[in-house]
Design a protein around this motif. Structure first.
Motif, PDB file in Angstrom:
ATOM      1  N   GLY C 184     -68.952 -23.483  29.548  1.00  0.00           N
ATOM      2  CA  GLY C 184     -67.653 -23.940  29.071  1.00  0.00           C
ATOM      3  C   GLY C 184     -67.715 -24.369  27.617  1.00  0.00           C
ATOM      4  O   GLY C 184     -68.707 -24.116  26.925  1.00  0.00           O
ATOM      5  N   HIS C 185     -66.683 -25.039  27.171  1.00  0.00           N
ATOM      6  CA  HIS C 185     -66.644 -25.537  25.804  1.00  0.00           C
ATOM      7  C   HIS C 185     -67.416 -26.850  25.682  1.00  0.00           C
ATOM      8  O   HIS C 185     -67.473 -27.624  26.640  1.00  0.00           O
ATOM      9  CB  HIS C 185     -65.187 -25.785  25.387  1.00  0.00           C
ATOM     10  CG  HIS C 185     -64.395 -24.529  25.274  1.00  0.00           C
ATOM     11  ND1 HIS C 185     -64.536 -23.649  24.240  1.00  0.00           N
ATOM     12  CD2 HIS C 185     -63.461 -23.988  26.101  1.00  0.00           C
ATOM     13  CE1 HIS C 185     -63.710 -22.624  24.400  1.00  0.00           C
ATOM     14  NE2 HIS C 185     -63.043 -22.798  25.533  1.00  0.00           N
ATOM     15  N   PRO C 186     -67.985 -27.120  24.507  1.00  0.00           N
ATOM     16  CA  PRO C 186     -68.572 -28.447  24.298  1.00  0.00           C
ATOM     17  C   PRO C 186     -67.473 -29.502  24.412  1.00  0.00           C
ATOM     18  O   PRO C 186     -66.290 -29.161  24.487  1.00  0.00           O
ATOM     19  CB  PRO C 186     -69.110 -28.401  22.869  1.00  0.00           C
ATOM     20  CG  PRO C 186     -69.043 -26.978  22.433  1.00  0.00           C
ATOM     21  CD  PRO C 186     -68.039 -26.279  23.297  1.00  0.00           C
ATOM     22  N   GLY C 187     -67.877 -30.757  24.406  1.00  0.00           N
ATOM     23  CA  GLY C 187     -66.881 -31.822  24.489  1.00  0.00           C
ATOM     24  C   GLY C 187     -67.381 -32.968  25.352  1.00  0.00           C
ATOM     25  O   GLY C 187     -67.071 -34.122  25.118  1.00  0.00           O
ATOM     26  N   PHE C 188     -68.147 -32.624  26.367  1.00  0.00           N
ATOM     27  CA  PHE C 188     -68.819 -33.693  27.094  1.00  0.00           C
ATOM     28  C   PHE C 188     -70.131 -33.143  27.650  1.00  0.00           C
ATOM     29  O   PHE C 188     -70.305 -31.937  27.782  1.00  0.00           O
ATOM     30  CB  PHE C 188     -67.919 -34.258  28.200  1.00  0.00           C
ATOM     31  CG  PHE C 188     -68.058 -33.552  29.513  1.00  0.00           C
ATOM     32  CD1 PHE C 188     -68.701 -34.163  30.596  1.00  0.00           C
ATOM     33  CD2 PHE C 188     -67.559 -32.260  29.670  1.00  0.00           C
ATOM     34  CE1 PHE C 188     -68.827 -33.501  31.795  1.00  0.00           C
ATOM     35  CE2 PHE C 188     -67.682 -31.596  30.883  1.00  0.00           C
ATOM     36  CZ  PHE C 188     -68.315 -32.216  31.955  1.00  0.00           C
ATOM     37  N   VAL C 189     -71.043 -34.048  27.972  1.00  0.00           N
ATOM     38  CA  VAL C 189     -72.338 -33.657  28.530  1.00  0.00           C
ATOM     39  C   VAL C 189     -72.420 -34.248  29.928  1.00  0.00           C
ATOM     40  O   VAL C 189     -72.208 -35.447  30.100  1.00  0.00           O
ATOM     41  CB  VAL C 189     -73.489 -34.200  27.660  1.00  0.00           C
ATOM     42  CG1 VAL C 189     -74.843 -33.802  28.240  1.00  0.00           C
ATOM     43  CG2 VAL C 189     -73.364 -33.720  26.223  1.00  0.00           C
ATOM     44  N   PRO C 190     -72.701 -33.413  30.938  1.00  0.00           N
ATOM     45  CA  PRO C 190     -72.814 -33.957  32.295  1.00  0.00           C
ATOM     46  C   PRO C 190     -73.823 -35.102  32.324  1.00  0.00           C
ATOM     47  O   PRO C 190     -74.857 -35.031  31.645  1.00  0.00           O
ATOM     48  CB  PRO C 190     -73.318 -32.770  33.126  1.00  0.00           C
ATOM     49  CG  PRO C 190     -72.935 -31.553  32.334  1.00  0.00           C
ATOM     50  CD  PRO C 190     -72.939 -31.964  30.903  1.00  0.00           C
ATOM     51  N   ALA C 191     -73.543 -36.144  33.097  1.00  0.00           N
ATOM     52  CA  ALA C 191     -74.421 -37.317  33.140  1.00  0.00           C
ATOM     53  C   ALA C 191     -75.804 -36.945  33.658  1.00  0.00           C
ATOM     54  O   ALA C 191     -75.934 -36.035  34.478  1.00  0.00           O
ATOM     55  CB  ALA C 191     -73.798 -38.383  34.038  1.00  0.00           C
ATOM     56  N   PRO C 192     -76.853 -37.625  33.178  1.00  0.00           N
ATOM     57  CA  PRO C 192     -78.202 -37.327  33.664  1.00  0.00           C
ATOM     58  C   PRO C 192     -78.352 -37.687  35.131  1.00  0.00           C
ATOM     59  O   PRO C 192     -77.786 -38.675  35.596  1.00  0.00           O
ATOM     60  CB  PRO C 192     -79.104 -38.203  32.798  1.00  0.00           C
ATOM     61  CG  PRO C 192     -78.229 -39.153  32.068  1.00  0.00           C
ATOM     62  CD  PRO C 192     -76.835 -38.636  32.108  1.00  0.00           C
ATOM     63  N   THR C 193     -79.101 -36.858  35.857  1.00  0.00           N
ATOM     64  CA  THR C 193     -79.304 -37.085  37.291  1.00  0.00           C
ATOM     65  C   THR C 193     -80.766 -37.344  37.609  1.00  0.00           C
ATOM     66  O   THR C 193     -81.098 -37.607  38.765  1.00  0.00           O
ATOM     67  CB  THR C 193     -78.889 -35.831  38.085  1.00  0.00           C
ATOM     68  OG1 THR C 193     -79.802 -34.777  37.744  1.00  0.00           O
ATOM     69  CG2 THR C 193     -77.477 -35.399  37.769  1.00  0.00           C
ATOM     70  N   GLY C 194     -81.657 -37.199  36.641  1.00  0.00           N
ATOM     71  CA  GLY C 194     -83.085 -37.295  36.907  1.00  0.00           C
ATOM     72  C   GLY C 194     -83.683 -35.953  37.277  1.00  0.00           C
ATOM     73  O   GLY C 194     -84.895 -35.804  37.404  1.00  0.00           O
ATOM     74  N   ALA C 195     -82.827 -34.953  37.457  1.00  0.00           N
ATOM     75  CA  ALA C 195     -83.283 -33.590  37.772  1.00  0.00           C
ATOM     76  C   ALA C 195     -82.437 -32.654  36.931  1.00  0.00           C
ATOM     77  O   ALA C 195     -81.551 -31.977  37.429  1.00  0.00           O
ATOM     78  CB  ALA C 195     -83.133 -33.299  39.251  1.00  0.00           C
ATOM     79  N   ASP C 196     -82.735 -32.644  35.611  1.00  0.00           N
ATOM     80  CA  ASP C 196     -81.863 -31.934  34.675  1.00  0.00           C
ATOM     81  C   ASP C 196     -82.642 -30.933  33.839  1.00  0.00           C
ATOM     82  O   ASP C 196     -83.870 -30.970  33.767  1.00  0.00           O
ATOM     83  CB  ASP C 196     -81.198 -32.949  33.739  1.00  0.00           C
ATOM     84  CG  ASP C 196     -80.472 -34.035  34.517  1.00  0.00           C
ATOM     85  OD1 ASP C 196     -79.432 -33.724  35.108  1.00  0.00           O
ATOM     86  OD2 ASP C 196     -80.980 -35.174  34.541  1.00  0.00           O
ATOM     87  N   LYS C 197     -81.890 -30.058  33.234  1.00  0.00           N
ATOM     88  CA  LYS C 197     -82.440 -29.118  32.275  1.00  0.00           C
ATOM     89  C   LYS C 197     -81.674 -29.230  30.970  1.00  0.00           C
ATOM     90  O   LYS C 197     -80.481 -29.544  30.975  1.00  0.00           O
ATOM     91  CB  LYS C 197     -82.252 -27.684  32.773  1.00  0.00           C
ATOM     92  CG  LYS C 197     -83.312 -27.201  33.694  1.00  0.00           C
ATOM     93  CD  LYS C 197     -83.097 -25.734  33.979  1.00  0.00           C
ATOM     94  CE  LYS C 197     -84.092 -25.298  35.049  1.00  0.00           C
ATOM     95  NZ  LYS C 197     -83.819 -23.925  35.493  1.00  0.00           N
ATOM     96  N   THR C 198     -82.354 -28.893  29.891  1.00  0.00           N
ATOM     97  CA  THR C 198     -81.704 -28.794  28.595  1.00  0.00           C
ATOM     98  C   THR C 198     -82.001 -27.409  28.035  1.00  0.00           C
ATOM     99  O   THR C 198     -83.161 -27.003  27.994  1.00  0.00           O
ATOM    100  CB  THR C 198     -82.220 -29.893  27.648  1.00  0.00           C
ATOM    101  OG1 THR C 198     -81.791 -31.168  28.152  1.00  0.00           O
ATOM    102  CG2 THR C 198     -81.690 -29.714  26.240  1.00  0.00           C
ATOM    103  N   SER C 199     -80.960 -26.685  27.669  1.00  0.00           N
ATOM    104  CA  SER C 199     -81.140 -25.330  27.154  1.00  0.00           C
ATOM    105  C   SER C 199     -80.926 -25.310  25.651  1.00  0.00           C
ATOM    106  O   SER C 199     -80.022 -25.968  25.125  1.00  0.00           O
ATOM    107  CB  SER C 199     -80.159 -24.361  27.829  1.00  0.00           C
ATOM    108  OG  SER C 199     -80.500 -24.213  29.192  1.00  0.00           O
TER     109      SER C 199
END
Lengths: 311, 311, 311, 311
Positions: C184-199
């Motif tokens: 989607g478009h930038p604008g917010f970042v899903p909250a961290p869950t402790g099981a995340d990825k960053t691309s």
């Protein structure tokens, strides 16, 4: 009350010359000590406010003792560094000629630094080891019965003790310089000048080559150069080491702060020994991508991304 | 003719104790020297066949002088290492009691190692610095008029000089050990034992942190652990360093040979100072993928590929 | 208005199955597209709010096109990842038997994944390449004159197009899974869950092996693991690469933030493509010394040192 | 018998143009295949002596299929690389004008490469996906009833199939080049030319960032640059990768040999895929300290040390 400085005495030592760069005898109380450990202990015990000690390449004794003493016990910090040109005067009592000299008193370090000169100019001279070159000067001044005819002494000691110079600038290596530091209690950090050093003592996570690499990468990744790294045995067990490090830059700078954070995370022990101006005032080399501006740009970029900005 | 060994004398030093591990007085000519540099010079000049010197954690003086002397000049190599337990005896003339002792002679290193004991057991004792603990023992034996009442001396010196022991095992740190090495001319390399060290002196390509990493990676990539790394200033210019290194393993081993090849390529100066058995005989840790077998497998694999085999 | 999702259609694709994990057909407008680039373009142009595309190991075509499309142009971000089990049904018109099948339509990727099964179960079958397995299903449903007798199709397509299944779970490799992402478009970042990825997409400072190491060290020094790294040619010039990277963790975490700051400083181009929950919900491995607590401890330690505390 | 070459056909493909650089139609038997995997299988089965396949940046389909096929199964090796300039001709039947074109057949990769041109010159054109641009050319030549009016085809296909060119050099990116390789059985390695590549497939020891660094250091420590590195999933399990690598240099060279030995030791799987001349004939950059001479000097230095020479 004048500030009190403990230093390796007596009067006339190279250490005293370093102390004079910090505070003249009129502005300070000079407290000569028998050795560098005693000088540091005087600060810890409250008998002195500051200590001046050699930290590298000394001809006056155990610099490693300074490093080891700073590494443990009550915290002390480095506040400033001073350089002193080191050369010796071959001195004797009035009336002595070079040709008369058969036995020469010298601290073994001083002897080692002048070995070539002595071989050439005093071929048969015998070495009489002394624990202090300035002490030999004092003995020449005071006693008739001495087991030596002349001594290698720091230049200021010649007039101080009323001796006669037989040869000036005695040294195999013309440009020898010793680095001294001013040491005091923590409590404030000298402001960054753009030409600073940060001194540290760190233990490695374990004894593998990989652990040393991991430690060094904390600096390299942040673009921090090291100007000195020296291993020291930890306690008495052979094979375990701490590292005494001088890094280029100031803890107030972003790249140094991040490197220190990295060390704090990966090393079991990190002792911060101060950020302070370099004696040579040579500005720290900062690669473009590790400048304060680059760090600030990166920090604000990540901040923006965290609040959803396009990256 | 018996083999001749130069060492830091006089009789009764810890260095002599190390020498006895190598060759008893009946099998060798002992040539005591005034300092470690003189001991090494005796081998270079042909006056001795071997030298025995402290290389680490010494209480008898400048180990750095050994490193620096080996680093330049005519090549010498390490042939063996020996460990000696270090503790002192507080010794005096016959008839002296502990309560009589007001002034204690000691080399500053020895004083530093016993500072805690002295504070507790001889609270008011004054330090009379000496250049050699064994020399103080000899002085106690010979002269009535001395500026000290007792001395910290190596245990063997007590009977050798006919002194009286006031206290044994004087040391703040019970298990202190000094590492000594046997030094001789190149010409052969002791056979690998599986528990060996290789000593080196290298200069870095330049002064950046990156250069130190590049050097260390030569070891890490080949799975060679370092047991010691120490920086030494090069000549007199502050800020340029050589590194004195002990690596675990023997030059005859594939991984060490490849690491040395790497150093030779990337460092402007590499001096090989010998491969020799470790005193503690602790087998070198070798990870599976850096074993002799792993190297041999890899070598023959590449050989086969070069002649067209499927890989 | 319902949210609009562009995806690789038509109905019955694996991509549609991924989309159903995000939003059912009642909660969303499904906008099938001819290819993944068109799906992303639909978001950029405003025709859709989100896109669902395969990002790895796809049997439905060019995942690299997704990476390349995200790498340039108007920024888009990944918001979530979804996994879909991939296997095929060999489908035909009603009345066909397995023994009748001589020619099989399949996208070359699907053919490749089922080659072994086909060799064993349909030894003489001829491959008729298609650009879309689901399109083949649709053709089987609609036309009598086809150059093939059966097709490898996604399971949902069988009933959707009224076909007959000749064999289920056709795949040489039972557990094949394709990874899809919601974009989607930038604008917010899903909250961290402790099981995340960053691309991320990064360009290297230059083309040397050293540059790749420098980039990777930005992660390693901060204890950030990579779960995927893939090189992509930059534009059309052979030999210049960008790297598409999935790192374990979330930009809100200290270690990831610091790693991104490092990349920003050393790489000429860094594009943040989102931090989002991992489909497998496996918690990120965090070594003790790179935990949030370790970072916070290190940060506050440096803060205190900066104001003069003992370190 | 003429040597037999399997390649992606039919006549007129870019792959055929690459094959012509290796062997003209008079010197060889051309064996067109439906896809690249079939071309490689033909060599493995003995139906062909060699295969010519695209290996990078292809517009004709799955290069990853080539990498994956080489990575497992019976060993094959790369023997030579060839570059082909890639641009398309928009072709139609005789009598068609550009203004008549409403539907354009194109492989999705070709469509993606020409998207900008088409938007500008044929604004309303609809994409009809094809599995092969050359197949579309053949269809235009043979059939009246087609779901498209024109096709993007490789230039040689125009005259081969008797079509009419509506536009030449259709490509958004003028200089696009595809890299092809000649593949055959192991058995010999082309002689080093000073401008060579070595292709490899390696698995990492484990999945950490550290493992990738360890692998890359095998190259960096020996001064071997990489010109390409690409991750490929291993089998079907998400998150496990192999790396496809092109390194600059030839296995006959000392630095490459040592790097391969290192990989063999630290990686669980290493497949050597050949050393062969680079198509661009650009001499490999060799830093002074990784030249053949530097390696030879280092090797002979260590040899001498091993037999006791001074170092």
């Amino acid at each position: 009350m004048l500030p009190r400085y403990a230093y390796l005495g007596p009067a006339g030592t190279f250490t005293e010359a370093a102390l004079r760069q910090v505070a003249g005898p009129d502005e300070a109380t000079y407290l000569p000590q028998a050795d560098v450990v005693a000088a540091l202990d005087a600060v810890r015990s409250g008998d002195a406010d500051y200590a001046v000690v050699a930290i590298e390449n000394s001809v006056e004794g155990a610099v490693t003792a300074v490093l080891d003493t700073l590494a443990t016990g009550e915290p002390l910090v480095l506040l400033r560094e001073m350089l002193v040109q080191v050369s010796f005067t071959l001195a004797a009592r009035g009336g002595t000629e070079l040709a008369d000299v058969g036995r020469v008193a010298a601290h073994p370090h001083a002897w080692a630094q002048c070995r070539g000169w002595l071989r050439e100019n005093l071929p048969g001279a015998v070495h009489v080891p002394s624990t202090s070159n300035t002490a030999s000067a004092s003995q020449l001044a005071g006693s008739d019965e001495l087991p030596f005819d002349a001594a290698l002494v720091p230049p200021p000691a010649v007039s101080h003790y009323g001796l006669q110079a037989l040869a000036h600038d005695v040294a195999d290596n013309g440009g020898a310089v010793t680095r001294f530091v001013l040491i005091g209690h923590p409590g404030f950090v000298p402001a960054p000048t753009g030409a600073d050093k940060t001194s540290l003592m760190v233990h490695l996570p374990d004894n593998e080559a990989g652990a040393l690499l991991t430690m060094l990468e904390q600096f390299a990744t942040r673009g921090v150069n090291l100007s000195r790294i020296e291993s020291r045995p930890i306690g008495d067990e052979l094979g375990r080491y701490s590292f005494s490090i001088d890094a280029e830059g100031h803890i107030a700078e972003a790249r140094m702060g991040e490197a220190l954070m990295g060390l704090r995370r990966v090393c079991p022990v990190v002792r911060f020994l101060g950020s302070y101006p370099r004696a040579d005032a040579a500005p720290n080399e900062v690669r473009l991508n590790t400048s304060a501006a680059a760090y600030e740009d990166a920090r604000s970029w990540v901040e923006k991304l965290r609040s959803g900005a396009a990256g």
